[in-house]
Design an enzyme around this catalytic site. Structure first.
Site: not given
Lengths: 151, 151, 151
Positions: C1-2
């Site tokens: 995700m990041p």
């Protein structure tokens, strides 16, 4: 309002233009942004020290056709509209730019009305005279007859 | 603290420098940031696949002099200070860089004290020893004698 | 995700690669991201109109080795993990890229699960079928045997 950054690999100007239109048209259709509400930074990474990194996270196979789309917009859009946006961006990126849906990455960041200035040193969304439909991000979407405008 | 990205069209280094100073001086004057609290990414887009897109949203006529200013800062600044910031950025962008106020676009994104590390692997704002004026984004602004510093 | 943006000065491709790995490995170790959860934009600024500005804010002496690391991630990580992340990024940036810890600047911006699409036009984190460990940003960190993977 939305402020959009699109990062892709390669040096094809037409492709980057097409990606910009895909994101914009999808936002007009699904979120209900006015057709002239477009603020985009389009960057193709091809130099010695400008590039993208990616992996196959969540089992999605990506390759150098990957496109990162980062959108800043006001809070208040319901989850259903965001999901519709992702679907439509993936569809139009393929239609306009030939980008495969697996390569389309989107991330949203939200802020508030007072966090925008659209010129003349004013916080247009936070002024008492702002039209109601601009002041309410959750207002119903007006039908758009021709979202595929381009300058 | 503020982390600033400025995107403009063209290849004039002096103009980009001037825009960076305009944004910084405006933040020092209106928000009360320390004069040495400057972290900026300045990018002029002029290559084959790096560009900006814009329209005349809200009836504001824009042209290739458009400047996108994206600022990340901690939450807590009152709306009045944000509005003062927009006004001052537009004034100083014109004064320093010749940018017309209609072409100055600003978007703010907020986060929290623990979301910053200013070097040495520390979360300086979240340490028990941080000075009170740094810990409180809503603290009164101290008069600044000479905000127009430049390195 | 990041979603990670790394901005540095200069034209050393290996250094930028090393910084990307430092940030990624630190996030895997301290926040518990899966090793293949990597989405990065790496930019070295060296041209006529692309540069960084910095000062010695908070008494930290910086120079042209400065690195700006901007990370967008979901809300919910406890402050202790963020602090551990800053420490580890600074350590690994030095180990992998020779960057001095004083030159490592990190800023986090948070959003929510529905704000991510990882391809195929889906909001993977907001689908009913998403695995529990992906849906909960505050879930315990699983030990990672080999975080230093590279593609």
């Amino acid at each position: 309002m939305p402020f959009v950054r699109i990062d892709a690999l390669g040096a094809d100007r037409d492709r980057l233009d097409a990606l910009g239109r895909a994101v914009h048209d999808a936002m007009v259709e699904t979120i209900g942004f006015p057709p002239d509400d477009r603020f985009q930074v389009l960057v193709g990474h091809q130099g010695a020290v400008s590039t993208l990194r990616y992996d196959d996270y969540l089992g999605v196979h990506r390759d150098d056709g990957v496109v990162y789309i980062a959108i800043t917009l006001r809070s208040g859009r319901p989850p259903e509209r965001k999901k519709a946006l992702y679907r439509r961006v993936a569809e139009l990126a393929q239609e306009y730019a030939g980008t495969e849906p697996r390569n389309v990455f989107v991330v949203l960041t939200e802020n508030e009305s007072v966090d925008w200035s659209f010129g003349h040193g004013l916080a247009q969304y936070a002024e008492p005279t702002v039209p109601a439909d601009l002041a309410d991000p959750a207002a119903p979407i007006e039908p758009v007859s021709s979202p595929a405008e381009e300058s």
